[in-house]
Scaffold this motif. Structure first.
Motif, PDB file in Angstrom:
ATOM      1  N   LYS A  41       1.040  -1.233  -0.100  1.00 23.78           N
ATOM      2  CA  LYS A  41      -0.053  -0.023  -0.011  1.00 23.78           C
ATOM      3  C   LYS A  41       0.908   1.305   0.021  1.00 23.78           C
ATOM      4  CE  LYS A  41      -3.798   2.215   2.652  1.00 23.78           C
ATOM      5  NZ  LYS A  41      -4.669   2.244   3.741  1.00 23.78           N
ATOM      6  N   ALA A  98      -6.680  -0.288  -7.705  1.00 20.34           N
ATOM      7  CA  ALA A  98      -7.785  -0.905  -8.516  1.00 20.34           C
ATOM      8  C   ALA A  98      -7.140  -1.565  -9.881  1.00 20.34           C
ATOM      9  CB  ALA A  98      -8.876  -0.119  -8.722  1.00 20.34           C
ATOM     10  N   SER A  99      -5.999  -1.202 -10.311  1.00 24.07           N
ATOM     11  CA  SER A  99      -5.415  -1.548 -11.503  1.00 24.07           C
ATOM     12  C   SER A  99      -4.721  -2.671 -11.560  1.00 24.07           C
ATOM     13  CB  SER A  99      -4.416  -0.420 -12.170  1.00 24.07           C
ATOM     14  OG  SER A  99      -3.516  -0.286 -11.283  1.00 24.07           O
ATOM     15  N   THR A 143       0.198   4.912  -7.840  1.00 24.27           N
ATOM     16  CA  THR A 143      -0.825   3.945  -8.797  1.00 24.27           C
ATOM     17  C   THR A 143      -1.918   3.549  -8.044  1.00 24.27           C
ATOM     18  OG1 THR A 143       1.479   2.844  -9.151  1.00 24.27           O
ATOM     19  CG2 THR A 143      -0.310   1.572  -9.547  1.00 24.27           C
ATOM     20  N   ASP A 144      -3.062   3.341  -8.792  1.00 27.19           N
ATOM     21  CA  ASP A 144      -4.636   3.002  -8.336  1.00 27.19           C
ATOM     22  C   ASP A 144      -4.259   1.499  -8.269  1.00 27.19           C
ATOM     23  OD1 ASP A 144      -6.987   2.692  -7.788  1.00 27.19           O
ATOM     24  OD2 ASP A 144      -7.530   3.300  -9.700  1.00 27.19           O
ATOM     25  N   GLN A 182       0.889   4.042  -3.016  1.00 23.51           N
ATOM     26  CA  GLN A 182       0.818   5.643  -2.743  1.00 23.51           C
ATOM     27  C   GLN A 182       2.120   6.309  -3.208  1.00 23.51           C
ATOM     28  OE1 GLN A 182      -0.125   5.318   1.491  1.00 23.51           O
ATOM     29  NE2 GLN A 182      -2.348   5.085   1.201  1.00 23.51           N
TER      30      GLN A 182
END
Length: 278
Positions: free
Chosen positions: A93, A104-105, A101-102, A97
């Motif tokens: 995580k 969900a990707s 980067t998302d 951050q």
């Protein structure tokens, strides 16, 4: 013997249903055993009450452990305070951050998936697509039983010996991330299986794994230290985070230390016909 009724046990990740009765050995190992804690990690065992009788089960007999609902959580989380899922989730995580980067990707190959504990943690991070891969059909059945919502797909196969059909199937998921948590070494996932899984991840993807600290030491004979050093030396891995942490307690209550690594992949690893990558 230690048992699950002792006060103050930490809460395990979710797995519905009652917990089984589990006991740890009172006097594990002996003075003739040349290990840090009497029993080495891959020979530790517990006793479980099944059908009214106590049966000994080795910690690495995962087929037997996954066959008993709640046993994995009771043993490794309630009794032995396993921290690896939380540590990997935190490091991944933070790296996502930092790079903007998302989550969900992410299209994640979860190698050595077991009954879905790591996938459950990755869902809390926000991972969008998760595929479990494990050698054991018992692991797949346990994941479907305990956490049916966490995986988009789950395959039982050996990444050290993939057929052309399995290569096509796994490549079709278009992975851009790999997780392998507390599954490397000890005869479970060898270097070749890990390297092949790494090569299923697109360049620029994330590689997140944990491993016993001694397997990355200068004295390592498993091949993992050589493999990781080669990946870093040749620019195939760019390590973004590395943390030594207490993976869990052993049967004597002593800490077992692991290393967690999050890296960006920049190229495929040449895989030799042997189990190593030299």
């Amino acid at each position: 013997m230690a048992d699950t009724s002792s006060p103050g046990s930490p809460q395990a990740p979710s797995a519905g249903g009652p917990r089984p009765d589990v006991r740890l050995p009172e006097n594990p190992g002996g003075p003739d055993q040349d290990t840090e804690c009497g029993l080495d990690q891959d020979t530790e065992y517990c006793s479980v009450r099944l059908d009214g009788t106590w049966q000994d089960i080795r910690f690495h007999d995962y087929d037997r452990i996954f066959a008993v609902p709640g046993l994995y959580e009771t043993l490794f989380h309630d009794l032995l305070d396993c921290r690896s899922p939380d540590v990997v989730g935190k490091l991944l995580k933070e790296e996502l951050q930092a790079s903007g980067t998302d989550p969900a990707s992410l299209r994640v190959l979860d190698l050595g998936a077991g009954n879905g504990l790591i996938a459950e943690q990755l869902r809390t991070v926000g991972a969008g697509y998760l595929v479990g891969v494990d050698l054991l059909d018992e692991a797949r059945r346990a994941a479907l039983r305990d956490r049916p919502e966490v995986y988009d797909d789950y395959h039982v196969c050996d990444t050290a010996r993939l057929t052309a059909a399995w290569e096509r199937t796994l490549a079709g998921h278009r992975f851009n991330a790999l997780t392998c948590v507390a599954a490397l070494g000890f005869g479970d996932i060898p270097v070749r299986a890990f390297a092949t899984a790494v090569n299923l991840v697109a360049d620029g993807g994330r590689i997140a794994f944990t491993i016993r600290d001694r397997f990355l030491s200068e004295s390592d004979e498993s091949g993992f230290a050589r493999f990781v050093r080669r990946c870093e030396r040749e620019g195939l891995f760019e390590v973004r985070a590395r943390e030594r942490y207490r993976h869990r307690l052993d049967v004597r209550g002593e800490p077992l230390y692991y290393l967690a690594v999050v890296a960006t992949k920049h190229g495929d690893v040449p895989v030799a016909p042997s189990d190593g990558t030299d």
